[in-house]
Scaffold this active site. Structure first.
Site, PDB file in Angstrom:
ATOM      1  N   ASP A  61      46.470  59.103  45.707  1.00 13.62           N
ATOM      2  CA  ASP A  61      47.989  59.162  45.254  1.00 13.62           C
ATOM      3  C   ASP A  61      48.996  59.394  44.017  1.00 13.62           C
ATOM      4  OD1 ASP A  61      46.147  57.095  44.050  1.00 13.62           O
ATOM      5  OD2 ASP A  61      46.578  55.505  44.998  1.00 13.62           O
ATOM      6  N   HIS A  93      44.776  46.646  48.407  1.00 13.36           N
ATOM      7  CA  HIS A  93      45.154  47.862  48.572  1.00 13.36           C
ATOM      8  C   HIS A  93      43.540  49.154  48.517  1.00 13.36           C
ATOM      9  CE1 HIS A  93      46.876  47.786  44.900  1.00 13.36           C
ATOM     10  NE2 HIS A  93      46.294  49.387  44.736  1.00 13.36           N
ATOM     11  N   GLU A 114      49.768  49.427  50.671  1.00 10.94           N
ATOM     12  CA  GLU A 114      49.521  47.903  50.463  1.00 10.94           C
ATOM     13  C   GLU A 114      49.726  47.224  51.832  1.00 10.94           C
ATOM     14  OE1 GLU A 114      50.627  46.650  47.555  1.00 10.94           O
ATOM     15  OE2 GLU A 114      51.228  47.578  45.997  1.00 10.94           O
TER      16      GLU A 114
HETATM   17  C1  GLP Z   1      45.847  51.785  41.929  1.00  9.96           C
HETATM   18  C2  GLP Z   1      45.792  52.627  42.751  1.00  9.96           C
HETATM   19  C3  GLP Z   1      44.280  52.336  43.417  1.00  9.96           C
HETATM   20  C4  GLP Z   1      43.060  51.790  42.493  1.00  9.96           C
HETATM   21  C5  GLP Z   1      44.246  50.038  41.635  1.00  9.96           C
HETATM   22  C6  GLP Z   1      42.973  48.912  41.104  1.00  9.96           C
HETATM   23  O1  GLP Z   1      47.129  50.622  42.680  1.00  9.96           O
HETATM   24  N1  GLP Z   1      46.034  53.182  42.972  1.00  9.96           N
HETATM   25  O2  GLP Z   1      43.507  53.548  44.025  1.00  9.96           O
HETATM   26  O3  GLP Z   1      41.848  51.571  43.803  1.00  9.96           O
HETATM   27  O4  GLP Z   1      45.115  50.979  41.465  1.00  9.96           O
HETATM   28  O5  GLP Z   1      43.574  49.152  40.108  1.00  9.96           O
HETATM   29  P1  GLP Z   1      41.629  49.291  38.771  1.00  9.96           P
HETATM   30  O6  GLP Z   1      40.553  49.728  39.672  1.00  9.96           O
HETATM   31  O7  GLP Z   1      42.394  49.263  37.537  1.00  9.96           O
HETATM   32  O8  GLP Z   1      41.313  47.407  39.778  1.00  9.96           O
END
Ligand code: GLP
Length: 260
Positions: free
Chosen positions: A67, A138, A143
């Site tokens: 993304d 997500h 979302e």
């Molecule tokens: C973002 C990314 C996701 C990721 C999520 C969780 O929104 N687009 O791919 O899984 O954050 O992030 P974290 O691993 O920092 O909790």
């Protein structure tokens, strides 16, 4: 879906890196799906260490990010193109030309999304997709409410996700509202999916994705439909699972030949 509960992120990183390493030894030109966020960082550190120490070779690897934010200027340090390079691909020998990220600055967003789907297909599809999970369930930036069959497209972030990600930007106002993300259908096409979740703040999302109904309200629950999905958890992220003891028992008695 295989749920593996491990003591902490070091063990998770090591097991996920083992899966990447086994893939690259079998298929040196494998296609990796890369996730951002803080959860996969120990995996990238471990892979960079194996590259450094043992010459794990990424020279023929192709990589696709999940993304990207829409509207950040080129070179913005929090654009996922920059994050992926900084945290991983620049620390191993993946050619920058082989690292693909959706084009969040494209003038024609639908065309950029179609081109991204085409590029994944032309590369032969993703062999191993790494995933984190948001506190709202997500994956990528799909979302709640995302179509379970969705392809790469623009999405609007939920405020909770903007708040969760504000720590990277300094202020909530600087977090974009729009993103491009591989769809849930795109992610399901990967041959093997490894989702990693750590920390108590992910416990509810983990329970919903692994043990709740397959439903768009928890986008990650779509992985229950994937024939080869591995969920790597620390104890805190696993703390709300009803079948935790069964997952531990299964992993402890797993046939040695099976691998991840
Ligand atoms: C973002 C990314 C996701 C990721 C999520 C969780 O929104 N687009 O791919 O899984 O954050 O992030 P974290 O691993 O920092 O909790």
């Amino acid at each position: 879906m295989e749920v593996v509960i491990l003591p902490g992120s070091k063990q998770i990183a090591s097991l996920a890196a083992d899966a990447v390493e086994a893939l690259l030894r079998r298929k040196p030109d494998a296609v990796l799906g890369l996730a951002t966020g803080s959860t996969p960082l120990p995996v990238y550190v471990e892979l960079a260490a194996r590259h450094e120490r043992a010459g794990l070779d990424f020279s023929r690897v192709r990589a696709f990010a999940l993304d990207e934010y829409v509207g950040l200027p080129a070179g913005h340090p929090e654009s996922y193109r920059e994050v992926i390079a900084r945290e991983f691909t620049a620390r191993v020998n993946i050619s920058p030309a082989n690292v693909h990220v959706p084009d969040g600055a494209a003038a024609d967003i639908p065309a950029a999304c179609r081109a991204y789907e085409d590029a994944i297909r032309d590369a032969g599809g993703v062999d191993l997709q790494l995933l984190g999970v948001g506190t709202d369930g997500h994956i990528g930036f799909n979302e709640p409410g995302s179509s379970l069959a969705s392809r790469t497209r623009i999405k609007t972030l939920i405020e909770q996700t903007r708040r969760d990600n504000a720590r990277f930007f300094g202020s909530l106002a600087d977090v974009p509202h729009h993103v491009l993300t591989q769809g849930l259908g795109t992610i399901l096409d990967a041959r093997h999916v490894i989702l990693i979740a750590t920390g108590a703040q992910k416990a509810q999302a983990v329970r919903d994705l692994a043990e709740g109904p397959v439903a768009a309200i928890c986008a990650a629950s779509v992985l229950q439909l994937h024939p080869h999905a591995t969920i790597l958890l620390d104890e805190a992220a696993a703390s709300s699972l009803r079948l935790a003891d069964y997952y531990r028992h299964s992993y402890d008695h797993k046939p040695a030949w099976q691998g991840l």
